[in-house]
Design a protein around this motif. Sequence first.
Motif, PDB file in Angstrom:
ATOM      1  N   GLU A  42      -1.384   0.622   9.611  1.00 35.38           N
ATOM      2  CA  GLU A  42      -0.897   0.749   8.241  1.00 35.38           C
ATOM      3  C   GLU A  42      -0.434   2.174   7.964  1.00 35.38           C
ATOM      4  OE1 GLU A  42      -3.644  -0.608   5.327  1.00 35.38           O
ATOM      5  OE2 GLU A  42      -3.775  -2.644   6.128  1.00 35.38           O
ATOM      6  N   ARG A  53       0.206   2.824   1.408  1.00 36.17           N
ATOM      7  CA  ARG A  53      -0.274   1.703   2.191  1.00 36.17           C
ATOM      8  C   ARG A  53      -0.259   0.391   1.397  1.00 36.17           C
ATOM      9  NH1 ARG A  53      -5.794   3.846   4.872  1.00 36.17           N
ATOM     10  NH2 ARG A  53      -5.802   1.716   5.729  1.00 36.17           N
ATOM     11  N   ARG A  57       0.429  -3.210   3.028  1.00 37.36           N
ATOM     12  CA  ARG A  57      -0.585  -4.266   3.074  1.00 37.36           C
ATOM     13  C   ARG A  57      -0.041  -5.583   2.522  1.00 37.36           C
ATOM     14  NH1 ARG A  57      -5.536  -0.545   0.755  1.00 37.36           N
ATOM     15  NH2 ARG A  57      -6.127   0.436   2.739  1.00 37.36           N
TER      16      ARG A  57
END
Length: 236
Positions: A42, A53, A57
Amino acid sequence: MVQEKRTLPRRGETPVSAATIYETIRRDIVRMRLRPGERLSENELGLRFGTSRTPVREAIVRLVDDGLIEVWPQRGTFVSRISLRAIKRARFVRNALELGIIREAAELGLPEVAFKQAERAIAEQREAGNDPDRFTDADDKFHRTFANAIGYGDIWSIVESQKAEFDRIRFLSLPEVTPVDLLIRQHRAILKAVVARDAETAEKILRAHLSIVVETTVALMRTNPDLINDDAGESL
């Protein structure tokens, strides 16, 4: 994973969306730039896309839902192996929809503009040589032409959404395993049959054409067993 150098967005610039990240990673997986078993970070993806991030995600969650990424607790996030079950499902969808599309295109007749588009797609496949990106783009253009010609472009989008594993097999096999010259000859024969309004012949050739991926997959399972997950429950 080869990372694309990118600086963080400057003030006032629009951040990269989760949708854009999803589409980019999905394309990289489908086109085998990210190979089965490859680990994804990530943090590295955030640097690549110049974002936090959170959208990364969100994109990963969608790719997990697609079956293209697996998240293993305490181990990490990895590109999934090619699924035989997904290939079987995609083959069912393509047979159900594309055979109907090609039959209707032959029965209704192909407009001149669509004929020229299909011919151009075949020419682009020939010109692509050993470039799998160009060859596959032209291949998709050929098949999509018939759906668009009879007003079923939205149905082709269903095929597109289901054929990611088909495409991974194509990119893994081109140009060494996939019989490129045979595919092009079949395209010419399909187009000829549609123009002649011979729905039976067009459907017969297309059915044989779509079955090639099965033969290709079986061959690749022998040479790349680490990349393919034999989860179909029975033979293809």
